[in-house]
Design an enzyme around this catalytic site. Structure first.
Site, mmCIF file in Angstrom:
data_model
loop_
_atom_site.group_PDB
_atom_site.id
_atom_site.type_symbol
_atom_site.label_atom_id
_atom_site.label_comp_id
_atom_site.label_asym_id
_atom_site.label_seq_id
_atom_site.Cartn_x
_atom_site.Cartn_y
_atom_site.Cartn_z
ATOM 1 N N TYR A 73 -6.307 -6.949 -17.979
ATOM 2 C CA TYR A 73 -5.342 -6.289 -17.097
ATOM 3 C C TYR A 73 -4.157 -7.196 -16.782
ATOM 4 C CZ TYR A 73 -8.952 -2.787 -16.453
ATOM 5 O OH TYR A 73 -9.889 -1.802 -16.672
ATOM 6 N N SER A 74 -3.823 -8.063 -17.719
ATOM 7 C CA SER A 74 -2.810 -9.085 -17.475
ATOM 8 C C SER A 74 -1.408 -8.497 -17.342
ATOM 9 C CB SER A 74 -2.831 -10.105 -18.618
ATOM 10 O OG SER A 74 -1.709 -10.959 -18.552
ATOM 11 N N ASN A 75 -0.778 -8.739 -16.187
ATOM 12 C CA ASN A 75 0.635 -8.382 -16.018
ATOM 13 C C ASN A 75 1.516 -9.190 -16.963
ATOM 14 O OD1 ASN A 75 0.131 -6.551 -13.884
ATOM 15 N ND2 ASN A 75 0.107 -8.229 -12.402
#
Length: 297
Positions: A73-75
């Site tokens: 879920y890395s921005n």
């Protein structure tokens, strides 16, 4: 590659980002003035500290393929993939968790793929060793010559890029508070503030490692300690990507009070921490506190 592809100004970032006062009794009754530094409004695809950390790295990459790292879920992965689409360079995302390779992509990774990022899943042991020369050599052997940007985008260039955040706040606040993942934003923010101002970091991960990370980044970026900063590690709510019903309730309430969509993994923890610190009397009456809104939901 055409030189104009590296002209980040053509993406029309909103800089300096807006600084908005917030009327909130939970601060006002303690004599504290709250401001929101709306870095989430810098760019719709590269908001907040992603713009500030990525832009100097992308200029240094000069159109080469960018390889970087992140969780599911890395921005940071999303922003890097978006930058590749907008500026026309290839991107590779090394994703933590080889068990994800055979599953449908979650919305975050699906957005990365839609923006043209090649996703490469690795097991968690390999991911933990991602900075080792052998692991990096294996990745470069598989993908060819790349510009490698670390997890979260935090390196010396990123810290240097974040000094501008501090400069934009000269004379505007006594304390500037930011949620922290890998430490690059705090390292640069503190370095950019004026004498007499201080930065406070609110880590969203457990582990107590962030102080050393910030000191190391400042050494690499500025040759030693820079600016006044500290950490308050009480508000991670269990660790990265963790949230509790209490945190969600707080964020919902803040949204209703102020009409601000509150991102849960970083910004909600930051605002919760500030509210608790104001109640504790951590800020003397007359203090102006600026909270850096680093992203949007």
């Amino acid at each position: 590659m055409p030189s104009e592809a590296l002209d980040l100004s053509r993406l029309q970032p909103v800089l300096p980002s807006p600084l908005q006062p917030v009327e909130d009794l939970r601060f006002a009754r303690h004599g504290v003035r709250l401001l929101l530094k709306r870095d989430d409004l810098i760019h719709p695809d590269l908001p907040g500290n992603k713009w500030r950390k990525l832009s100097p790295n992308l200029r240094a990459a000069a159109g080469r393929t960018v390889l970087t790292f992140g969780g599911a879920y890395s921005n940071h992965l999303r922003a890097t993939a978006a930058a590749g689409r907008l500026l026309g360079f290839p991107t590779i995302g090394v994703v933590r968790g080889d068990e994800l390779a055979g599953r449908p992509l979650n919305p975050s990774l699906a957005r990365c793929a839609a923006d043209g990022m090649t996703l490469h899943f690795v097991d968690r042991t390999t991911y933990r060793a991602k900075a080792d020369s052998e692991v990096l050599a294996g990745l470069l052997s598989a993908f060819g010559e790349c510009c490698v940007i670390p997890e979260g985008g935090s390196n010396a260039l990123a810290a240097q890029g974040c000094t501008e955040l501090g400069r934009e706040l000269h004379g505007r606040a006594d304390v500037v508070v930011v949620a922290c993942g890998t430490g690059g934003t705090l390292a640069g923010l503190a370095a950019g503030l004026a004498p007499g101002q201080r930065a406070l970091g609110v880590p969203v991960l457990r582990g107590g490692f962030l102080g050393d990370a910030v000191r190391e980044l400042q050494q690499e970026a500025f040759g030693g300690p820079a600016g006044s900063w500290s950490l308050d590690e009480r508000f991670h709510f269990g660790g990265y990507a963790r949230a509790t019903p209490q945190l969600h309730a707080f964020a919902d309430d803040f949204e209703q009070r102020h009409g601000l969509p509150v991102e849960r993994l970083y910004v909600a923890k930051l605002l919760y921490a500030l509210t608790a610190l104001a109640e504790e009397g951590a800020f003397p009456p007359g203090t102006t506190v600026a909270a850096v809104v680093t992203g949007r939901p």
